[in-house]
Every structure is written in C-alpha cells, then in structure tokens.
Design a protein around this motif. Structure first.
Motif, short mmCIF file in Angstrom:
data_model
loop_
_atom_site.label_atom_id
_atom_site.label_comp_id
_atom_site.label_asym_id
_atom_site.label_seq_id
_atom_site.Cartn_x
_atom_site.Cartn_y
_atom_site.Cartn_z
N UNK A 86 0.96 -0.72 -0.14
CA UNK A 86 -0.23 -0.26 0.39
C UNK A 86 0.81 1.53 0.27
N UNK A 87 1.71 1.35 1.10
CA UNK A 87 3.05 2.45 1.35
C UNK A 87 3.31 2.57 -0.62
N UNK A 88 3.69 1.64 -1.12
CA UNK A 88 4.79 1.73 -2.13
C UNK A 88 4.01 2.43 -3.12
N UNK A 89 2.71 2.18 -3.21
CA UNK A 89 1.69 2.23 -3.97
C UNK A 89 1.19 3.45 -4.20
N UNK A 90 1.70 4.51 -3.39
CA UNK A 90 0.97 6.11 -3.40
C UNK A 90 2.36 6.64 -3.96
N UNK A 91 1.11 7.99 -4.48
CA UNK A 91 2.09 8.23 -5.41
C UNK A 91 3.66 9.11 -4.43
N UNK A 92 4.29 9.79 -4.97
CA UNK A 92 5.23 10.04 -3.94
C UNK A 92 4.91 11.66 -2.90
N UNK A 93 4.00 12.09 -3.82
CA UNK A 93 3.40 13.66 -2.70
C UNK A 93 3.26 13.17 -1.59
N UNK A 94 2.06 12.78 -1.74
CA UNK A 94 1.53 12.02 -1.30
C UNK A 94 2.66 10.99 0.07
N UNK A 95 3.10 10.73 -0.67
CA UNK A 95 3.87 9.60 0.81
C UNK A 95 4.96 10.67 1.75
N UNK A 96 5.58 11.74 0.60
CA UNK A 96 6.28 12.42 1.83
C UNK A 96 5.23 13.49 2.29
N UNK A 97 3.87 13.52 1.71
CA UNK A 97 2.86 14.38 3.31
C UNK A 97 2.56 13.50 4.45
N UNK A 98 2.60 12.22 4.01
CA UNK A 98 2.36 11.11 5.28
C UNK A 98 3.16 11.01 6.12
N UNK A 99 4.38 10.99 5.40
CA UNK A 99 6.00 11.21 6.48
C UNK A 99 6.25 12.34 7.93
N UNK A 100 5.98 13.41 7.02
CA UNK A 100 5.86 15.16 7.49
C UNK A 100 4.61 14.55 8.95
N UNK A 101 3.31 14.24 7.99
CA UNK A 101 2.36 14.46 9.54
C UNK A 101 2.74 12.98 10.75
N UNK A 102 3.11 11.85 9.76
CA UNK A 102 3.64 10.74 10.95
C UNK A 102 4.92 11.64 11.70
N UNK A 103 6.20 12.39 11.44
CA UNK A 103 6.89 12.75 13.12
C UNK A 103 6.24 13.47 13.51
N UNK A 104 5.22 14.59 13.05
CA UNK A 104 4.93 15.62 14.42
C UNK A 104 4.07 14.83 15.11
N UNK A 105 2.94 14.05 14.28
CA UNK A 105 1.99 13.39 15.36
C UNK A 105 3.02 12.50 15.83
N UNK A 106 4.42 11.61 15.37
CA UNK A 106 5.21 10.91 16.56
C UNK A 106 5.67 12.25 17.66
N UNK A 107 6.32 13.17 17.73
CA UNK A 107 6.74 14.22 18.15
C UNK A 107 5.63 14.20 19.58
N UNK A 108 4.71 14.39 19.44
CA UNK A 108 3.22 14.85 19.68
C UNK A 108 3.13 13.95 21.08
N UNK A 109 2.59 12.55 20.38
CA UNK A 109 2.96 11.86 21.19
C UNK A 109 3.42 10.85 22.47
N UNK A 110 5.00 11.01 21.50
CA UNK A 110 5.61 10.93 22.81
C UNK A 110 6.04 12.19 23.93
N UNK A 111 5.57 13.23 23.58
CA UNK A 111 5.46 14.45 24.42
C UNK A 111 4.01 14.37 25.51
#
Length: 332
Positions: A244-269
């Motif tokens: 599923x992840x590899x089949x996503x358009x590159x710009x979508x993956x990039x946006x989701x990686x950004x969202x995951x990075x920020x969600x990770x900082x939030x969750x760990x805090x």
C-alpha cells in the motif's frame, strides 16, 4: 446545434465525473486496540488530523480504536495481508512474527530515562530496526512511547525476592518470560483488556505496566501494592502495509511522512505527561500503595535482573545489546 451542445455537455459531465472518481480520497485505516484517550489513541487522532491536512484531503484516515477491527494478536497478520493499512502494535508483539530483534526493548533497566530511550528509537539503531520490517511486507514508520513500567501486585514488592512465587501477567515476549523467571515468578500471558478480571478473580497476582495503562485499565482498584521500579519500557512501532505504502504517489508519501513525524513528537510528549498525571491520580485515589525505590533497592533490582541479558543475548544479538548500552549510557 442543440444536440451537439447537449453532447458536449454530456461529455464534459462524464469527464468531470471520471475526474471526481480519480480524485476520490485514498482511504487509510488505522486500527489499534487501546482507548482513544491513551497516548497511542491520541497519537492516532493527531496523525489523522495532520495527514488529511497535509494531503489536502487526498487521503482520508479512518481510526478504529478498542480493537473494533482486529484484536491484539491479529493486528500484525492483518496489516501484512493488507486487510488494514496501518497499526501500531507494542514492540513485544514482533517476536512471534520472527523479528526477535525488537525484543531488545523488553530488557530490564536498559534505558535510564527518556533521553536515553530516544537516542535509540530516534537514532540510527531505531532506523535500522524499522528497516528490517520490509522483508515481512511491512514498512516501519516510527516508534511511539507508552512509558516506563512499574511492578504491581497483591502484596508489597520492595525487593526482587518479594516477587518469588507470584503469578505475573506479561506480554508475549521471550525476554519478559526470562525476566520473570529470573525473579522466581510464574509468567502468564494475558491480553491487556482481560487483566483486570484476571486480577479480580485471583487468576493472576500482579502486572507490569506504565501508570497510564494501569489507570485506564482500572488496575489500581485490584492491585493494593506497586513499586515505582521503572524497570522496563513499553512502546509501539507504527507500521503500514508495504505494498500500500509503495503504491502511493510520491507527494502523498512525503505528506504522510511529515504527518507521522509531527504526530510522533506529539505522542511521545504526551506519553510522559500522561504517565505522570496517571500516577498522581492513582496516588490520590488511595487504592494502591505506591513504593518509591531507594537507591539501594534499585541497585538490588538491577543486579538481580542482570542475568537476563546473558540468557537472551543469543536470541536478540549481543552486538545490538552492546550498541544500545553504548548509546544510552549507564543505568544508574
């Protein structure tokens, strides 16, 4: 003329309808087994918010908490098969999948604090561990914290020998089994939602959990004693189906990686804050007597559990254990 205009309008309508279907949002189902108000539950909702914002609605994240889709022991297989796109199982769950390296996080007194932990999960070792999931049809995206575990029981457990003979609930991990056996404990693998009833009925005598889990699962009401040992770590790996992840358009993956990075900082805090608040609430309730370890008691626990490292070194790799210890510093 009218028929030509009507044909053009009809054609444009079909084209627009086709474009609408082509632009229909990609659905990403995020399944987890905990309550929405836990660190992981809140982290999932934060990821949904950010993912939909950063993809401008091209991705719709559907969050399913409380095992609405899959139970604890079913999550990993479900994401491998593509029955769900994203899950965040606890790190102890990866051993049965054949990924024994993740059990390194179950070692007692491996991390002296949050900073040492994050030096591993957010550093080169963490990236290496997540990359190793690719061969299982899974893409590892991030580590999310729950917290450091404390011991609870139906009797005082100030020293390691105080646990001898008790039946203690653990997650399914060979390292946790070795830890409990080293302490003379009978380990019992019980799903977290069933632990309260098991304690209430006397099926098991105690648990090891972060305070936030202890509060949400109402364990303090059936555990009169606890020691603030902070002996082990409980965390999660957020993973997604690789195809599923590899089949996503590159710009979508990039946006989701950004969202995951920020969600990770939030969750760990919020994980650190949630555990402090949970402990304060349970202390105020007075159902459980919480024992603060002295320096001598902590040293006794560390010494008593040191043999676990030798017991499991062949399973999870002595080199990896040594690398983590080098990255985290001493346990004192």
């Amino acid at each position: 003329m009218k028929s030509l205009a009507a044909l053009i309008i009809a054609t444009l309508g079909l084209l627009l309808a086709g474009q609408s279907r082509a632009e229909e949002a990609i659905v990403l189902r995020f399944s987890h087994v905990v309550a929405p108000d836990t660190p992981k539950g809140l982290g999932a909702e934060k990821f949904k918010e950010l993912a939909e914002r950063y993809t401008q609605g091209r991705v719709r994240v559907e969050v399913y908490p409380l095992a609405q889709l899959y139970r604890d022991q079913e999550e990993l297989e479900a994401v491998q098969l593509g029955a769900v796109e994203m899950v965040a199982p606890s790190l102890a769950k990866f051993g049965p999948l054949g990924i024994k390296e993740f059990e390194v996080f179950d070692l007692p007194y491996l991390f002296p604090g949050w900073a040492a932990l994050h030096a591993v999960t957010q550093g080169a070792i963490g990236k290496e561990l997540l990359a190793g999931l690719d061969s299982k049809g899974i893409r590892g995206l991030a580590f999310w914290d729950n917290g450091f575990k404390i011991m609870s029981a139906n009797r005082p457990i100030h020293m390691p020998q105080d646990l001898a003979g008790l039946r203690m609930r653990i997650q399914p991990s060979r390292v946790l089994q070795a830890q409990m056996k080293t302490l003379g404990v009978v380990p019992q693998i019980i799903p977290l939602p069933a632990v309260h009833q098991a304690l209430e009925m006397g099926v098991t005598d105690g648990t090891e959990n972060p305070p936030s889990n202890m509060l949400v699962q109402r364990l303090s009401g059936v555990q009169p004693h606890a020691t603030l040992s902070n002996h082990g770590y409980l965390g999660y790996a957020v993973i997604v189906n690789k195809a599923f992840w590899d089949g996503l358009p590159r710009d979508i993956r990039s946006a989701l990686e950004r969202a995951m990075s920020e969600a990770t900082q939030y969750t760990n805090r919020i994980a650190e804050t949630a555990n402090a608040e949970a402990l304060a609430k349970m202390k105020a309730a007075g159902s459980t007597l919480f024992h603060e370890q002295t320096a001598a008691e902590r040293e006794a626990w560390i010494k008593a559990l040191e043999p676990v490292y030798a017991d499991v070194a062949a399973r999870i790799g002595k080199d990896r254990i040594d690398a983590i210890r080098a990255a985290t510093g001493p346990t004192q």
